[in-house]
Write a protein that holds these residues in place. Structure first.
Motif, PDB file in Angstrom:
ATOM      1  N   HIS A 176     -10.384  -1.907 -12.851  1.00 29.92           N
ATOM      2  CA  HIS A 176      -9.189  -2.587 -12.208  1.00 29.92           C
ATOM      3  C   HIS A 176      -9.121  -3.857 -12.616  1.00 29.92           C
ATOM      4  O   HIS A 176      -7.892  -4.275 -13.174  1.00 29.92           O
ATOM      5  CB  HIS A 176      -9.270  -2.524 -10.534  1.00 29.92           C
ATOM      6  CG  HIS A 176      -8.132  -3.402  -9.894  1.00 29.92           C
ATOM      7  ND1 HIS A 176      -6.958  -2.608  -9.849  1.00 29.92           N
ATOM      8  CD2 HIS A 176      -7.929  -4.511  -9.443  1.00 29.92           C
ATOM      9  CE1 HIS A 176      -6.082  -3.463  -9.469  1.00 29.92           C
ATOM     10  NE2 HIS A 176      -6.815  -4.456  -8.993  1.00 29.92           N
ATOM     11  N   SER A 219      -7.574  -3.664 -16.122  1.00 25.91           N
ATOM     12  CA  SER A 219      -6.160  -3.199 -16.261  1.00 25.91           C
ATOM     13  C   SER A 219      -5.362  -4.441 -15.784  1.00 25.91           C
ATOM     14  O   SER A 219      -4.234  -4.861 -16.426  1.00 25.91           O
ATOM     15  CB  SER A 219      -6.098  -2.236 -15.134  1.00 25.91           C
ATOM     16  OG  SER A 219      -6.843  -0.845 -15.798  1.00 25.91           O
ATOM     17  N   HIS A 220      -5.797  -5.250 -14.702  1.00 21.41           N
ATOM     18  CA  HIS A 220      -5.106  -6.384 -14.517  1.00 21.41           C
ATOM     19  C   HIS A 220      -4.863  -7.445 -15.714  1.00 21.41           C
ATOM     20  O   HIS A 220      -3.907  -8.124 -15.585  1.00 21.41           O
ATOM     21  CB  HIS A 220      -5.855  -6.996 -13.306  1.00 21.41           C
ATOM     22  CG  HIS A 220      -5.062  -8.184 -12.669  1.00 21.41           C
ATOM     23  ND1 HIS A 220      -3.915  -7.985 -11.855  1.00 21.41           N
ATOM     24  CD2 HIS A 220      -5.266  -9.700 -12.700  1.00 21.41           C
ATOM     25  CE1 HIS A 220      -3.370  -9.099 -11.420  1.00 21.41           C
ATOM     26  NE2 HIS A 220      -4.224 -10.172 -11.931  1.00 21.41           N
ATOM     27  N   TRP A 221      -5.881  -7.451 -16.611  1.00 19.49           N
ATOM     28  CA  TRP A 221      -6.113  -8.361 -17.524  1.00 19.49           C
ATOM     29  C   TRP A 221      -4.685  -8.015 -18.499  1.00 19.49           C
ATOM     30  O   TRP A 221      -4.181  -8.938 -19.124  1.00 19.49           O
ATOM     31  CB  TRP A 221      -7.309  -8.385 -18.365  1.00 19.49           C
ATOM     32  CG  TRP A 221      -7.329  -9.170 -19.573  1.00 19.49           C
ATOM     33  CD1 TRP A 221      -7.693 -10.453 -19.619  1.00 19.49           C
ATOM     34  CD2 TRP A 221      -6.874  -8.611 -21.026  1.00 19.49           C
ATOM     35  NE1 TRP A 221      -7.570 -11.110 -20.860  1.00 19.49           N
ATOM     36  CE2 TRP A 221      -7.328  -9.889 -21.728  1.00 19.49           C
ATOM     37  CE3 TRP A 221      -6.638  -7.496 -21.626  1.00 19.49           C
ATOM     38  CZ2 TRP A 221      -7.082  -9.766 -23.047  1.00 19.49           C
ATOM     39  CZ3 TRP A 221      -6.357  -7.485 -23.088  1.00 19.49           C
ATOM     40  CH2 TRP A 221      -6.619  -8.635 -23.637  1.00 19.49           C
ATOM     41  N   ILE A 267      -2.217  -6.676 -17.854  1.00 18.96           N
ATOM     42  CA  ILE A 267      -0.629  -7.056 -17.187  1.00 18.96           C
ATOM     43  C   ILE A 267      -0.522  -8.339 -17.747  1.00 18.96           C
ATOM     44  O   ILE A 267       0.815  -8.559 -18.144  1.00 18.96           O
ATOM     45  CB  ILE A 267      -0.975  -7.263 -15.682  1.00 18.96           C
ATOM     46  CG1 ILE A 267      -0.868  -5.967 -15.218  1.00 18.96           C
ATOM     47  CG2 ILE A 267       0.466  -7.807 -15.159  1.00 18.96           C
ATOM     48  CD1 ILE A 267      -1.042  -5.947 -13.646  1.00 18.96           C
ATOM     49  N   LYS A 283       4.253  -5.384 -13.184  1.00 20.55           N
ATOM     50  CA  LYS A 283       3.103  -5.086 -12.363  1.00 20.55           C
ATOM     51  C   LYS A 283       3.353  -3.788 -11.172  1.00 20.55           C
ATOM     52  O   LYS A 283       2.447  -3.256 -10.922  1.00 20.55           O
ATOM     53  CB  LYS A 283       2.988  -6.513 -11.261  1.00 20.55           C
ATOM     54  CG  LYS A 283       2.543  -7.755 -11.945  1.00 20.55           C
ATOM     55  CD  LYS A 283       2.324  -8.768 -10.944  1.00 20.55           C
ATOM     56  CE  LYS A 283       3.616  -9.285 -10.477  1.00 20.55           C
ATOM     57  NZ  LYS A 283       3.425 -10.521  -9.565  1.00 20.55           N
ATOM     58  N   LYS A 342       0.769  -0.684 -11.157  1.00 20.45           N
ATOM     59  CA  LYS A 342       0.348  -0.204  -9.939  1.00 20.45           C
ATOM     60  C   LYS A 342       0.511   1.458  -9.704  1.00 20.45           C
ATOM     61  O   LYS A 342      -0.375   2.087  -9.464  1.00 20.45           O
ATOM     62  CB  LYS A 342       0.877  -0.722  -8.764  1.00 20.45           C
ATOM     63  CG  LYS A 342       0.581  -0.421  -7.463  1.00 20.45           C
ATOM     64  CD  LYS A 342       0.967  -1.544  -6.289  1.00 20.45           C
ATOM     65  CE  LYS A 342       0.751  -1.031  -4.911  1.00 20.45           C
ATOM     66  NZ  LYS A 342       1.445  -1.682  -3.825  1.00 20.45           N
TER      67      LYS A 342
END
Length: 257
Positions: free
Chosen positions: A79, A82-84, A86, A244, A248
């Motif tokens: 997670h 994955s956020h990186w 974005i 974002k 998600k």
């Protein structure tokens, strides 16, 4: 077929297959290399803010982002990685949109927010799939399904195995999208990656009627985007919010798989 029958599923698949293959060198450039010269970049001295260009400010911000391959990256869970993505994809596509020259003639003929925004969301979804262990080669069909679901609201399943001629045709189209970036020993410069992003956006824009279904920003982003002067801020915030939301949605679907 889609519910309204406007664009057949086969056409959507025909657009997404080469898109997925073309993302490989783009994501490799963003993930494994230093196309922005960030590792050796020195931030501007305090007090010189007014002299820095928009490009310099964005690059300085990019320089603060962690790079895969470090010990910190290895310690991150799926997670977090994955956020990186974005921020990596989002900030780069912001740079692409801010410097129309990276898109050449395409930047003068296509809408910036729709083209770059769609390409950014597509790149992000493929990157997130990769962090979940779905490779763009072995898992191409699954990624096509994921893209169709998140970007176009389509639940489809690519059917049939491509024969040699069909597979070669997809490869040729992917090569057209990546351009110089796909050449052997090509250095992933900002210009090459930026041009590829524009071509990826154009590929998705070929099914323009479907793009309204992709994740967008909040209603107030759209309202700000319609105002003079500050409208560009609203469009940027809307695309960032949409990016974002796309991430998600992709992670949620992958968690169910």
């Amino acid at each position: 077929m889609s519910d309204d029958g406007a664009i057949p599923d086969s056409v959507i698949v025909g657009v997404l297959r080469p898109f997925v293959r073309a993302t490989r060198p783009v994501l490799a450039g963003l993930r494994e290399s230093d196309p922005f010269g960030l590792r050796g970049r020195v931030h501007s001295a305090p007090g010189a803010e007014e002299e820095r260009s928009l490009k310099d400010r964005i690059l300085d911000t990019l320089a603060s982002v962690e790079v895969p391959g470090t010990a910190a990256w290895s310690a991150m869970d799926v997670h977090a990685r994955s956020h990186w993505w974005i921020y990596r994809v989002g900030r780069f596509t912001t740079l692409v949109a801010a410097i129309p020259g990276l898109g050449g003639a395409l930047a003068r003929t296509l809408p910036v927010s729709a083209t770059v925004g769609a390409a950014g969301q597509g790149l992000l979804i493929v990157a997130i799939a990769g962090e979940h262990g779905i490779d763009s080669r072995d898992g191409e069909d699954r990624i096509v399904e994921l893209l169709a679901s998140v970007l176009f609201g389509r639940e489809l399943t690519p059917t049939g195995t491509l024969d040699a001629a069909e597979d070669a045709a997809v490869d040729r189209r992917a090569d057209e999208l990546t351009g110089e970036l796909g050449e052997k020993d090509a250095v992933p410069t900002v210009a090459r990656i930026g041009s590829a992003v524009w071509r990826l956006g154009r590929a998705l824009y070929s099914v323009e009627d479907e793009l309204d279904k992709r994740p967008h920003g909040r209603f107030y982003h759209e309202a700000i985007g319609m105002l003079p002067v500050v409208g560009v801020v609203g469009k940027y915030l809307g695309e960032w919010s949409g990016l974002k939301r796309a991430a998600k949605a992709a992670e949620k679907r992958l968690a169910r798989a």
